[in-house]
Design a protein around this motif. Structure first.
Motif, short mmCIF file in Angstrom:
data_model
loop_
_atom_site.label_atom_id
_atom_site.label_comp_id
_atom_site.label_asym_id
_atom_site.label_seq_id
_atom_site.Cartn_x
_atom_site.Cartn_y
_atom_site.Cartn_z
N LEU A 45 -45.85 -0.57 -40.62
CA LEU A 45 -45.78 0.85 -40.93
C LEU A 45 -44.38 1.38 -40.65
O LEU A 45 -43.68 0.89 -39.77
CB LEU A 45 -46.80 1.62 -40.10
CG LEU A 45 -48.26 1.20 -40.31
CD1 LEU A 45 -49.16 1.84 -39.26
CD2 LEU A 45 -48.73 1.55 -41.71
N TYR A 84 -48.15 10.12 -48.99
CA TYR A 84 -48.78 8.89 -49.46
C TYR A 84 -47.75 7.96 -50.10
O TYR A 84 -47.88 6.74 -50.04
CB TYR A 84 -49.89 9.21 -50.47
CG TYR A 84 -50.84 8.05 -50.65
CD1 TYR A 84 -51.81 7.76 -49.70
CD2 TYR A 84 -50.73 7.23 -51.76
CE1 TYR A 84 -52.65 6.68 -49.86
CE2 TYR A 84 -51.57 6.15 -51.93
CZ TYR A 84 -52.53 5.88 -50.97
OH TYR A 84 -53.36 4.80 -51.13
N SER A 127 -41.89 10.67 -44.50
CA SER A 127 -42.19 10.65 -43.07
C SER A 127 -42.57 12.01 -42.50
O SER A 127 -42.80 12.12 -41.30
CB SER A 127 -40.97 10.12 -42.30
OG SER A 127 -40.72 8.77 -42.64
N HIS A 144 -47.28 7.57 -40.38
CA HIS A 144 -48.05 6.63 -41.18
C HIS A 144 -49.00 5.80 -40.32
O HIS A 144 -50.00 5.28 -40.82
CB HIS A 144 -47.11 5.76 -42.00
CG HIS A 144 -46.41 6.55 -43.06
ND1 HIS A 144 -45.15 7.06 -42.88
CD2 HIS A 144 -46.83 7.00 -44.27
CE1 HIS A 144 -44.80 7.76 -43.95
NE2 HIS A 144 -45.80 7.75 -44.79
#
Length: 224
Positions: free
Chosen positions: A203, A96, A100, A208
């Protein structure tokens, strides 16, 4: 192009072992090592690596806080968390914060080098089946009234039909080859769709994109 890596772990043998494996590759260079989170942040600031391998639990500053700082201040560095457990509460928080993906500390030599190369190029670090399980649980944990809300509509409206379909297939855990077969297009075309949707949705990488797909309601956890 040489992939520049910083290895951060409070265990010297882990740092040295990972460093030796990675430095032995012609396309990877370990530019620094760090024994705690604060050193990791400083090493990234000084060396601007492509990839930071970051232990979850470290002294002085833990890996989660280090991940937050690196992801916020150095978007060009992709963070990979190192952990002993395949589903670790800290890993969800790190994802969050912008990390990655993650690697287990007992990762095989070939999987380590592949993981570094994959995340450096923006590809999925985790196998599709693991990605789906991880992201599904991650988004479930983030559900609820206290969860941060991402306003998705404006960004989603920028996607073409093919890009939106590619996003849905990514979230289902499909690889590029599987997406290509599903859409009856080439692998190169899929890579182009992925690159375009990442740019439009602002992103960092494919992991993500999957998180975004769940959070925006593009896909629902558990759907086939």
């Amino acid at each position: 192009m040489v992939i520049r890596v910083v290895v951060a772990d409070d265990q010297e043998l882990v740092r040295a072992g990972f460093g030796m494996i990675l430095d032995a590759q012609p396309d990877i260079e370990v530019v620094a090592e760090a024994a705690d989170g604060a050193q990791a942040v400083e090493a990234v600031r000084e060396h601007r690596p492509d990839v930071l391998l970051l232990d979850v639990r470290m002294p002085v500053m833990d890996g989660l806080e280090a991940a937050r700082r690196v992801c916020a201040d150095h978007p060009g560095t992709r963070v990979v968390m190192l952990t002993t457990f395949d589903i670790d509460d800290y890993v969800f928080d790190a994802l969050y914060a912008g990390a990655s993906g993650f690697l287990l500390k007992d990762v095989r030599r070939d999987d380590l080098t592949h993981g570094v190369r994959a995340v450096a190029s923006g590809e999925a670090l985790l196998a599709p089946s693991v990605t789906r399980r991880l992201i599904g649980e991650f988004t479930a944990r983030r559900a609820g009234p206290s969860a941060p809300v991402r306003p998705p509509s404006r960004l989603l409206q920028q996607l073409t039909g093919r890009e939106a379909e590619t996003l849905r297939l990514l979230a289902r855990g499909l690889s590029n080859a599987e997406i290509a077969a599903e859409l009856t297009v080439s692998d190169h075309t899929v890579k182009t769709h992925v690159s375009n949707l990442l740019a439009k949705l602002q992103l960092r990488d494919r992991v993500h994109a999957v998180v975004f797909a769940y959070e925006s309601g593009t896909v629902v956890a558990g759907e086939a």
